[in-house]
Scaffold this active site. Sequence first.
Site, PDB file in Angstrom:
ATOM      1  N   GLU A  47       1.719  -8.781  20.516  1.00 23.28           N
ATOM      2  CA  GLU A  47       2.030  -7.647  19.648  1.00 23.28           C
ATOM      3  C   GLU A  47       1.010  -6.509  19.791  1.00 23.28           C
ATOM      4  OE1 GLU A  47       2.096  -9.374  15.776  1.00 23.28           O
ATOM      5  OE2 GLU A  47       3.832 -10.654  16.199  1.00 23.28           O
ATOM      6  N   PRO A  48       0.950  -5.840  20.935  1.00 24.09           N
ATOM      7  CA  PRO A  48       0.054  -4.683  21.042  1.00 24.09           C
ATOM      8  C   PRO A  48       0.605  -3.487  20.275  1.00 24.09           C
ATOM      9  CG  PRO A  48       1.383  -4.858  23.011  1.00 24.09           C
ATOM     10  CD  PRO A  48       1.718  -6.065  22.165  1.00 24.09           C
ATOM     11  N   GLY A  49      -0.231  -2.861  19.497  1.00 27.61           N
ATOM     12  CA  GLY A  49       0.147  -1.631  18.797  1.00 27.61           C
ATOM     13  C   GLY A  49      -0.858  -0.546  19.116  1.00 27.61           C
ATOM     14  N   ARG A  50      -2.086  -0.750  18.615  1.00 23.92           N
ATOM     15  CA  ARG A  50      -3.179   0.172  18.890  1.00 23.92           C
ATOM     16  C   ARG A  50      -3.365   0.363  20.399  1.00 23.92           C
ATOM     17  NH1 ARG A  50      -8.221   0.260  15.885  1.00 23.92           N
ATOM     18  NH2 ARG A  50      -7.546  -1.704  14.975  1.00 23.92           N
ATOM     19  N   ARG A 104     -10.220   6.226   8.845  1.00 24.16           N
ATOM     20  CA  ARG A 104     -10.843   5.046   9.439  1.00 24.16           C
ATOM     21  C   ARG A 104     -12.366   5.116   9.455  1.00 24.16           C
ATOM     22  NH1 ARG A 104     -10.556   3.727  14.045  1.00 24.16           N
ATOM     23  NH2 ARG A 104     -10.526   1.451  13.760  1.00 24.16           N
ATOM     24  N   CYS A 136     -13.448  16.814  -0.789  1.00 22.47           N
ATOM     25  CA  CYS A 136     -14.547  16.731  -1.753  1.00 22.47           C
ATOM     26  C   CYS A 136     -15.094  15.312  -1.821  1.00 22.47           C
ATOM     27  CB  CYS A 136     -14.075  17.204  -3.124  1.00 22.47           C
ATOM     28  SG  CYS A 136     -13.746  18.963  -3.183  1.00 22.47           S
ATOM     29  N   GLU A 137     -15.597  14.832  -0.693  1.00 22.86           N
ATOM     30  CA  GLU A 137     -16.224  13.520  -0.582  1.00 22.86           C
ATOM     31  C   GLU A 137     -17.346  13.619   0.440  1.00 22.86           C
ATOM     32  OE1 GLU A 137     -15.600  10.685  -2.147  1.00 22.86           O
ATOM     33  OE2 GLU A 137     -13.758  11.245  -3.202  1.00 22.86           O
TER      34      GLU A 137
END
Length: 461
Positions: A318-321, A358, A389-390
Amino acid sequence: MRAHEAGALHGDIGNRSPAWLRTPVDVNALVPQLWPRHVARGPAGALTVAGLDVRDLAAEFGTPAYVLDEDDLRERCREFRAAFPDADVYYAGKAFLCRAVVRMIAEEGMFLDVCTGGELATALSAGMPAERIGFHGNNKSVAELTRAVDAGVGRIIVDSFAEIDRLSELARERGVRPRVLVRVTVGVEAHTHEFIATAHEDQKFGFSLAGGAAAAAAFKILDEDVLELRGLHSHIGSQIFDASGFEVSARRVLALQAQIRDARGVELPELDLGGGFGIAYTTQDDPASPHDLAKRLRKIVDGECAAENLAVPHLSVEPGRAIVGPAVFTLYQVGTVKDVDGIRTYVSVDGGMSDNIRTALYDASYSATVANRTSAAEPMLARVVGKHCESGDIVVKDEFLPADVQPGDLVAVPGTGAYCRSMASNYNHVPRPPVVAVRDGRARLIVRRETEDDLLALDVG
């Protein structure tokens, strides 16, 4: 981040040696493993993708924007299929999913893994054959399971005893026999961030192998004989470079397969080893090729099956990235450049944690380059930050950019195809960026930019 030229870029400037800071850096260089395959610098120094100048893309579609190199994505699909010719290769839709991408992966002969009703709806609306869909999730609702059963989804990966009961009841009502895999928690903690490791015992996914729940789930399905148990499933984490975790996982799952055979006389025909294959976000990352992954996984499975006297099951991965991650970069425009008392230079762009959470969530590392031009200026160690605002609104923690970077410049961040758009938010009421697919010198919008009208349309107060 050109860490092969400048050393590890972690910590504050005060922790770095003077010799390290004097290491030469080419701020105009593009490290091939970090960028989509059809990205280059044009004659004027601006980045091009599939022949299109990013300045033209910014003028037409605005910034920030996710830019997808469509041929790159398709080529990676083909490479995985070629590497696993006798296996089912599922694209993990949670990495990034829209109808255009569903059609791309379907045209390339891929299967599709979804994990929510929304992902399933997207897949079906784009024409993905239901029998080529696998449905994950630790808490699938009755409505989601009903839709999956009625659509004829090819595999449902069951994750709890409650789900087995729900699915069995649906199957009896409809007179059908859904095909299922049992997700096994094998107790392997992959070398990854704590919050994206998914196979150690203390987490929400699957049935525990050590505690006997996985065997009990398989026996329950076989004994009740309502669902068709096709095999076992294991997924050990994300952004994995070391295949040793897959070796331990396969050994334990196949030992369970042998236990099921010995107890019930049934040899399950399928084995899904999951995904989580890593990609290069910086030059410190060294991902394996699909060919090398396939060779290693096949050797592991063949060896363990021989040891357990099992027939080699039909494999799924199941490759996604690994497919969509490297095929996309995010294009931003610089708004301010701020030197903070000689400690650090902050380059603020017009996006941030709303389009890439991320870095804040996983302490992820990224690279960046000025995209609209080259520069002869000295390299400057900078932090690329967003507009929210972080204080943790960081896009790229540390990167060498030219000292003449200025408001109005374009900055491109590679490796943003996986999870960035999927996890995007409207924090601070910022509309989410568009996704632009580029191929053969043509650009098309596949996910449009949200607008303030979209935000206000949901506000019915």
